[in-house]
Motif scaffolding. Structure first.
Motif, mmCIF file in Angstrom:
data_model
loop_
_atom_site.group_PDB
_atom_site.id
_atom_site.type_symbol
_atom_site.label_atom_id
_atom_site.label_comp_id
_atom_site.label_asym_id
_atom_site.label_seq_id
_atom_site.Cartn_x
_atom_site.Cartn_y
_atom_site.Cartn_z
ATOM 1 N N GLU A 15 0.829 -1.207 0.000
ATOM 2 C CA GLU A 15 0.000 0.000 0.000
ATOM 3 C C GLU A 15 0.864 1.257 0.000
ATOM 4 N N GLY A 16 0.405 2.257 -0.730
ATOM 5 C CA GLY A 16 1.092 3.546 -0.742
ATOM 6 C C GLY A 16 1.677 3.921 -2.087
ATOM 7 N N PHE A 17 2.026 2.922 -2.893
ATOM 8 C CA PHE A 17 2.493 3.216 -4.245
ATOM 9 C C PHE A 17 1.272 3.539 -5.103
ATOM 10 N N GLU A 18 1.470 4.399 -6.099
ATOM 11 C CA GLU A 18 0.399 4.719 -7.038
ATOM 12 C C GLU A 18 0.818 4.316 -8.437
ATOM 13 N N GLU A 19 -0.182 4.089 -9.278
ATOM 14 C CA GLU A 19 0.046 3.717 -10.664
ATOM 15 C C GLU A 19 -0.305 4.885 -11.581
ATOM 16 N N VAL A 55 5.970 6.653 -5.624
ATOM 17 C CA VAL A 55 5.540 7.233 -4.358
ATOM 18 C C VAL A 55 4.978 8.616 -4.678
ATOM 19 N N PRO A 56 3.696 8.832 -4.423
ATOM 20 C CA PRO A 56 3.082 10.117 -4.793
ATOM 21 C C PRO A 56 3.596 11.262 -3.926
ATOM 22 N N HIS A 57 3.446 12.468 -4.429
ATOM 23 C CA HIS A 57 3.856 13.656 -3.682
ATOM 24 C C HIS A 57 3.126 13.772 -2.350
ATOM 25 N N SER A 58 1.926 13.234 -2.243
ATOM 26 C CA SER A 58 1.192 13.288 -0.967
ATOM 27 C C SER A 58 1.923 12.508 0.126
ATOM 28 N N LYS A 59 2.693 11.497 -0.260
ATOM 29 C CA LYS A 59 3.470 10.700 0.702
ATOM 30 C C LYS A 59 4.918 11.200 0.794
ATOM 31 N N TYR A 60 5.458 11.649 -0.324
ATOM 32 C CA TYR A 60 6.849 12.109 -0.372
ATOM 33 C C TYR A 60 6.897 13.411 -1.173
ATOM 34 N N PRO A 61 6.623 14.538 -0.513
ATOM 35 C CA PRO A 61 6.502 15.832 -1.204
ATOM 36 C C PRO A 61 7.749 16.276 -1.963
ATOM 37 N N THR A 108 6.226 -7.748 -3.370
ATOM 38 C CA THR A 108 5.921 -7.682 -1.934
ATOM 39 C C THR A 108 7.132 -7.308 -1.086
ATOM 40 N N LYS A 109 8.305 -7.288 -1.655
ATOM 41 C CA LYS A 109 9.548 -7.213 -0.889
ATOM 42 C C LYS A 109 9.933 -5.830 -0.363
ATOM 43 N N MET A 110 9.287 -4.765 -0.843
ATOM 44 C CA MET A 110 9.715 -3.443 -0.396
ATOM 45 C C MET A 110 8.513 -2.521 -0.213
ATOM 46 N N THR A 111 8.396 -1.987 0.988
ATOM 47 C CA THR A 111 7.321 -1.044 1.290
ATOM 48 C C THR A 111 7.694 0.357 0.814
ATOM 49 N N VAL A 112 6.707 1.220 0.800
ATOM 50 C CA VAL A 112 6.955 2.623 0.450
ATOM 51 C C VAL A 112 7.972 3.238 1.410
ATOM 52 N N ASP A 113 7.780 3.033 2.695
ATOM 53 C CA ASP A 113 8.695 3.626 3.683
ATOM 54 C C ASP A 113 10.123 3.105 3.528
ATOM 55 N N LYS A 114 10.255 1.813 3.259
ATOM 56 C CA LYS A 114 11.598 1.263 3.055
ATOM 57 C C LYS A 114 12.229 1.861 1.797
ATOM 58 N N TRP A 115 11.437 1.999 0.719
ATOM 59 C CA TRP A 115 11.968 2.578 -0.501
ATOM 60 C C TRP A 115 12.407 4.026 -0.280
ATOM 61 N N ILE A 116 11.615 4.797 0.413
ATOM 62 C CA ILE A 116 11.981 6.190 0.703
ATOM 63 C C ILE A 116 13.288 6.234 1.501
ATOM 64 N N SER A 117 13.416 5.364 2.480
ATOM 65 C CA SER A 117 14.617 5.332 3.308
ATOM 66 C C SER A 117 15.862 4.985 2.477
ATOM 67 N N ILE A 118 15.757 3.980 1.642
ATOM 68 C CA ILE A 118 16.876 3.593 0.777
ATOM 69 C C ILE A 118 17.210 4.725 -0.192
ATOM 70 N N TYR A 119 16.187 5.307 -0.775
ATOM 71 C CA TYR A 119 16.367 6.400 -1.723
ATOM 72 C C TYR A 119 17.063 7.587 -1.060
ATOM 73 N N HIS A 129 14.623 13.600 -7.041
ATOM 74 C CA HIS A 129 15.651 14.645 -6.972
ATOM 75 C C HIS A 129 16.067 15.170 -8.349
ATOM 76 N N CYS A 130 15.985 14.342 -9.382
ATOM 77 C CA CYS A 130 16.350 14.796 -10.728
ATOM 78 C C CYS A 130 15.339 15.787 -11.289
ATOM 79 N N ASP A 131 14.090 15.657 -10.847
ATOM 80 C CA ASP A 131 13.024 16.573 -11.235
ATOM 81 C C ASP A 131 11.947 16.503 -10.148
ATOM 82 N N PRO A 132 12.029 17.373 -9.144
ATOM 83 C CA PRO A 132 11.107 17.321 -8.001
ATOM 84 C C PRO A 132 9.625 17.434 -8.355
ATOM 85 N N LYS A 133 9.305 17.860 -9.583
ATOM 86 C CA LYS A 133 7.899 17.891 -10.003
ATOM 87 C C LYS A 133 7.367 16.476 -10.236
ATOM 88 N N LEU A 134 8.279 15.522 -10.435
ATOM 89 C CA LEU A 134 7.883 14.128 -10.643
ATOM 90 C C LEU A 134 7.811 13.397 -9.315
#
Length: 152
Positions: free
Chosen positions: A36-40, A51-57, A134-145, A61-66
């Motif tokens: 849950e949390g990823f968008e298509e 990860v939508p801007h609502s979760k990760y404003p 199933t292996k990576m949550t939104v929060d884990k992806w944000i942390s790694i990123y 970094h290459c284009d913050p509008k994306l």
């Protein structure tokens, strides 16, 4: 191949007919198994999961509008490609996938840094893709990123 589409349905309608069912099946597997949390949507002229801007404003970094990209699914000239940023960013996930792949497919793994290429539509390891999702949550992806971006 590059498709100009503003919706996933429009993208699918433009790809070769013999690939549409495969893309639809992969799309359904991804949507069913991605945490849950990823968008298509359409991202980089492909089907994207991000990860939508609502979760990760901060956005990408290459284009913050994306929004922050995570996975993409595309019909290319010679293959259907699945791009998974987690495989590129986390060695343990990459190694797990490489070890598991032969258990699900009789074909040699065709993989770049984050790109898995499927040239034969009859031997796509759908169950493995489902498990990979199933292996990576939104929060884990944000942390790694953030860890990778802040190192630069």
């Amino acid at each position: 191949m590059k498709y100009e589409a503003s919706t996933v349905e429009e993208y699918i309608s433009q790809i070769p007919e013999e690939r549409q069912e495969v893309i639809k099946k992969l799309r359904n597997i991804i949507k069913k198994n991605l945490p849950e949390g990823f968008e298509e949507g359409i991202n980089y002229n492909m089907i994207g999961y991000y990860v939508p801007h609502s979760k990760y404003p901060d956005g990408y970094h290459c284009d913050p509008k994306l929004p922050l990209p995570f996975m993409n699914l595309a019909s290319q000239k010679n293959s259907i490609n699945l791009y998974h940023s987690g495989i590129y960013a986390e060695k343990e996930l990459h190694d797990w996938f490489v070890v598991e792949y032969p258990k699900y497919s009789k074909r040699k793994l065709d993989m770049g840094k984050s790109c898995i290429r499927f040239k034969k539509m009859d031997d796509i390891p759908y169950e493995l893709i489902a498990e990979l999702c199933t292996k990576m949550t939104v929060d884990k992806w944000i942390s790694i990123y953030e860890s990778a971006v802040k190192k630069k």
